[in-house]
Enzyme design. Structure first.
Site, PDB file in Angstrom:
ATOM      1  N   CYS A 139       0.812  -1.220   0.000  1.00 40.04           N
ATOM      2  CA  CYS A 139       0.000   0.000   0.000  1.00 40.04           C
ATOM      3  C   CYS A 139       0.846   1.271   0.000  1.00 40.04           C
ATOM      4  CB  CYS A 139      -0.943   0.001   1.203  1.00 40.04           C
ATOM      5  SG  CYS A 139      -0.099  -0.005   2.791  1.00 40.04           S
TER       6      CYS A 139
ATOM      7  N   GLU B 184      -6.836  -6.429  -0.490  1.00 41.49           N
ATOM      8  CA  GLU B 184      -6.929  -5.366   0.510  1.00 41.49           C
ATOM      9  C   GLU B 184      -5.876  -4.322   0.206  1.00 41.49           C
ATOM     10  OE1 GLU B 184      -5.117  -3.436   3.908  1.00 41.49           O
ATOM     11  OE2 GLU B 184      -4.280  -5.273   3.086  1.00 41.49           O
TER      12      GLU B 184
ATOM     13  N   ARG C 156      -8.872   1.926  11.382  1.00 38.92           N
ATOM     14  CA  ARG C 156      -7.968   1.605  10.284  1.00 38.92           C
ATOM     15  C   ARG C 156      -8.818   1.410   9.033  1.00 38.92           C
ATOM     16  NH1 ARG C 156      -2.552  -0.396  10.276  1.00 38.92           N
ATOM     17  NH2 ARG C 156      -2.157  -1.733   8.495  1.00 38.92           N
TER      18      ARG C 156
ATOM     19  N   ARG D  38      -9.569   0.524   5.322  1.00 37.65           N
ATOM     20  CA  ARG D  38      -9.004  -0.352   4.290  1.00 37.65           C
ATOM     21  C   ARG D  38     -10.027  -0.555   3.189  1.00 37.65           C
ATOM     22  NH1 ARG D  38      -4.887   0.948   5.770  1.00 37.65           N
ATOM     23  NH2 ARG D  38      -3.178  -0.258   6.562  1.00 37.65           N
TER      24      ARG D  38
END
Length: 187
Positions: free
Chosen positions: A75, A113, A159, A161
């Site tokens: 990411c 993800e 978080r 995602r």
């Protein structure tokens, strides 16, 4: 329920923990970071292969047959906290390797993800998320994606995602509804 899964960019095994708890058997894992791979092996008894680019090359490495493919490809190229170089960073093109593996093995379910920055990052003028979704659709998958907050799903931190799901089933994947952390019952 038993099924076989492949865990790409496996880290220390977050997807492995979840899919194993659902009755899944991990038949292949890949993780390039040596420390994470060592912990993964200690946690799960399976030594991950290193470089994902090798797994896509038929002459070098075979990925066993599997029903589900999961992966949290890097990411950093898409993250607001990272360089935001997108596909100009070699790690930002690793989703292409994932698509090559999906094309070759055609698992029933693909779940990827990443961070929300992938929705605004572009390659050749198109958003990377659109490129991924188009690849999956061309390979015969019904696709869905959603930005989830982990704290709504019993994780102790906020978080965000982006989860991408492709399924070869007859219907789109329906994302579970979570509860905001302040609404969870503490036992």
């Amino acid at each position: 329920m038993t099924f076989k899964f492949v865990d790409l960019f496996a880290g220390i095994g977050g997807f492995h923990a979840a899919l194993g708890a659902m009755g899944g058997e991990c038949v292949y894992a890949s993780e390039i970071d040596k420390d994470a791979a060592r912990i993964y092996q200690r946690n799960w008894g399976l030594k991950p292969d290193g470089d994902i680019t090798l797994a896509a090359n038929e002459e070098v490495m075979e990925v066993p047959p599997h029903d589900v493919l999961v992966g949290g490809f890097p990411c950093q190229p898409f993250s607001n906290a990272g360089s935001r170089k997108g596909t100009a960073d070699p790690r930002g093109k690793l989703y292409v390797r994932v698509m090559e593996i999906v094309k070759r093995y055609k698992p029933n379910v693909v779940m990827l993800e990443n961070v929300r920055g992938i929705t605004t990052s572009k390659h050749a003028g198109k958003p990377v998320i659109q490129i991924i979704m188009t690849h999956l659709k061309k390979l015969g998958y019904l696709t869905s994606f959603k930005l989830l907050d982990a704290s709504d799903h019993r994780v102790g931190q906020r978080r965000l995602r982006l989860i991408i799901v492709g399924t070869r089933m007859k219907s789109h994947f329906i994302f579970p509804e979570g509860k905001p952390r302040d609404q969870l019952e503490i036992k």
